[in-house]
Design an enzyme around this catalytic site. Structure first.
Site, PDB file in Angstrom:
ATOM      1  N   THR A 125      58.228 -49.644  24.112  1.00 29.16           N
ATOM      2  CA  THR A 125      58.159 -48.263  23.642  1.00 29.16           C
ATOM      3  C   THR A 125      59.079 -48.056  22.443  1.00 29.16           C
ATOM      4  O   THR A 125      60.133 -48.704  22.335  1.00 29.16           O
ATOM      5  CB  THR A 125      58.570 -47.284  24.762  1.00 29.16           C
ATOM      6  OG1 THR A 125      58.747 -45.968  24.218  1.00 29.16           O
ATOM      7  CG2 THR A 125      59.888 -47.699  25.398  1.00 29.16           C
ATOM      8  N   GLU A 127      60.934 -45.672  22.126  1.00 30.56           N
ATOM      9  CA  GLU A 127      62.183 -45.101  22.643  1.00 30.56           C
ATOM     10  C   GLU A 127      63.307 -46.139  22.665  1.00 30.56           C
ATOM     11  O   GLU A 127      64.483 -45.783  22.677  1.00 30.56           O
ATOM     12  CB  GLU A 127      61.970 -44.534  24.049  1.00 30.56           C
ATOM     13  CG  GLU A 127      61.067 -43.318  24.124  1.00 30.56           C
ATOM     14  CD  GLU A 127      61.754 -42.042  23.663  1.00 30.56           C
ATOM     15  OE1 GLU A 127      62.992 -41.981  23.721  1.00 30.56           O
ATOM     16  OE2 GLU A 127      61.044 -41.101  23.274  1.00 30.56           O
ATOM     17  N   TYR A 149      65.499 -44.622  30.725  1.00 29.12           N
ATOM     18  CA  TYR A 149      64.155 -45.186  30.537  1.00 29.12           C
ATOM     19  C   TYR A 149      64.140 -46.184  29.394  1.00 29.12           C
ATOM     20  O   TYR A 149      63.649 -47.316  29.535  1.00 29.12           O
ATOM     21  CB  TYR A 149      63.155 -44.053  30.267  1.00 29.12           C
ATOM     22  CG  TYR A 149      61.829 -44.523  29.716  1.00 29.12           C
ATOM     23  CD1 TYR A 149      60.937 -45.238  30.516  1.00 29.12           C
ATOM     24  CD2 TYR A 149      61.460 -44.247  28.399  1.00 29.12           C
ATOM     25  CE1 TYR A 149      59.715 -45.671  30.010  1.00 29.12           C
ATOM     26  CE2 TYR A 149      60.245 -44.671  27.895  1.00 29.12           C
ATOM     27  CZ  TYR A 149      59.376 -45.391  28.700  1.00 29.12           C
ATOM     28  OH  TYR A 149      58.172 -45.815  28.198  1.00 29.12           O
ATOM     29  N   LYS A 153      63.573 -50.320  29.398  1.00 31.28           N
ATOM     30  CA  LYS A 153      62.549 -50.972  28.574  1.00 31.28           C
ATOM     31  C   LYS A 153      63.162 -52.058  27.680  1.00 31.28           C
ATOM     32  O   LYS A 153      62.534 -53.096  27.430  1.00 31.28           O
ATOM     33  CB  LYS A 153      61.820 -49.931  27.721  1.00 31.28           C
ATOM     34  CG  LYS A 153      60.789 -49.113  28.473  1.00 31.28           C
ATOM     35  CD  LYS A 153      59.589 -49.951  28.881  1.00 31.28           C
ATOM     36  CE  LYS A 153      58.451 -49.076  29.411  1.00 31.28           C
ATOM     37  NZ  LYS A 153      57.270 -49.884  29.810  1.00 31.28           N
TER      38      LYS A 153
END
Length: 334
Positions: A125, A127, A149, A153
């Site tokens: 991602t 992010e 999160y 990842k």
């Protein structure tokens, strides 16, 4: 006939990827987490539920992962399962780490034991980049995760590289920037906006509250982005790729365009509420997918930003104007 196992089959990307693989002649198995409420509506929406063999499993339970591999005997595994809502990761950091981070490692270790020839795709991602100073972000951009999160990842991204280099697995990560669709979850701001537009226009609600309107994201269409996932596993050698449109737009711009489709002025209906701000907000994410365009021959602008918003708004209008038809996706074959 090629065989594929998709974890997170009930999510947005899982449903679109299943549809793509079925169109390419694959036998598709989908791993889903058993719960008290079944969540197959996205598969019904895309018309693929009956063509997929579903397997109950959990990324926290390594035995269930191995059992899924034994049953599916896949050529390719796509790990799309995760606790993927950033805000929830602050409330449930340990669960996020277990599922989103360690879950990927459990799959890789099962592949190493069961059949190291299976090709593996990990859903990364944007992010992961966090508030990195480099814009646009590309494959070698410094990762500065700003949420549990994103940190989970990044762990998964690094463990994929470790298993690729240490055990010779064909394992790669797609660093996908934001991608949306009519079946996006309502907890995401894009869907919250388009769903709200439909309800406001139809007189169901008077307005809506949003968080930071100035954050910018690189938005694309999920149906286009799953093509890149598949292409990554068709290459001669495993490689990580940024998958992005190369354009960034603010939440304010997304809202303005969505309301305009309904003939409304967004400023009359949208109010800002501080409770929707993240503890650490990322101001801009914009990806450079040059490598994917050149090596995968992937088209990042098959669906434009404006077309994406129109697709989502029209789908939400249909949902509320024809609820009996929309609800059939939820109720059929539960």
């Amino acid at each position: 006939m090629k065989r594929a196992l998709i974890t997170g089959i009930t999510g947005q990307d899982g449903a679109y990827l299943a549809k793509l693989l079925l169109e390419k002649g694959y036998k598709v198995y989908g791993m889903y987490r058993r719960s008290s409420t079944r969540n197959f509506w996205r598969l019904h929406y895309l018309g693929v539920k009956g063509e997929i063999e579903l397997i109950s499993g959990d990324l926290i339970d390594q035995t269930s992962i191995m059992q899924a591999l034994i049953k599916a005997e896949p050529d390719e595994v796509y790990n799309l399962a995760a606790q993927s809502f950033v805000a929830s990761s602050f409330e449930e950091p340990l669960a996020t780490a277990e599922i989103t981070g360690l879950g990927a490692m459990r799959i890789l270790d099962c592949l190493r034991i069961f059949n190291p020839q299976i090709r593996f795709y990990q859903a990364g991602t944007s992010e992961m980049f966090g508030n990195t100073p480099e814009v646009p972000q590309k494959e070698n951009t410094l990762m500065m995760p700003d949420s549990p999160y994103a940190a989970a990842k990044v762990f998964a991204y690094n463990i994929v590289r470790n298993y690729r280099e240490g055990y010779g697995l064909f394992a790669c990560t797609g660093i996908l920037f934001n991608h949306e669709s009519p079946i996006r979850g309502i907890e995401f701001v894009t869907k919250k906006i388009t769903d709200g537009v439909a309800r406001i226009k139809l007189g169901i609600i008077p307005g809506m509250y949003l968080g930071n309107l100035d954050t910018k994201r690189d938005w694309g269409f999920a149906g286009d982005y799953v093509k890149a996932m598949w292409l990554m596993l068709q290459q001669a050698a495993p490689m990580d790729y940024v998958i992005a449109s190369g354009e960034s737009h603010s939440v304010r711009e997304f809202a303005e365009k969505a309301f305009a489709i309904a003939g409304l002025n967004w400023e009359q209906y949208v109010k800002v509420d501080q409770k929707f701000f993240r503890p650490r907000d990322i101001m801009e994410l914009r990806g450079d997918s040059t490598r994917a365009q050149k090596e995968l021959n992937w088209n990042p602008r098959e669906t434009t930003f404006d077309q994406l918003i129109e697709l989502m708004v029209k789908a939400d209008f249909e949902k509320y104007q024809r609820p009996e038809a929309y609800m059939s996706y939820f109720l059929k074959h539960l």
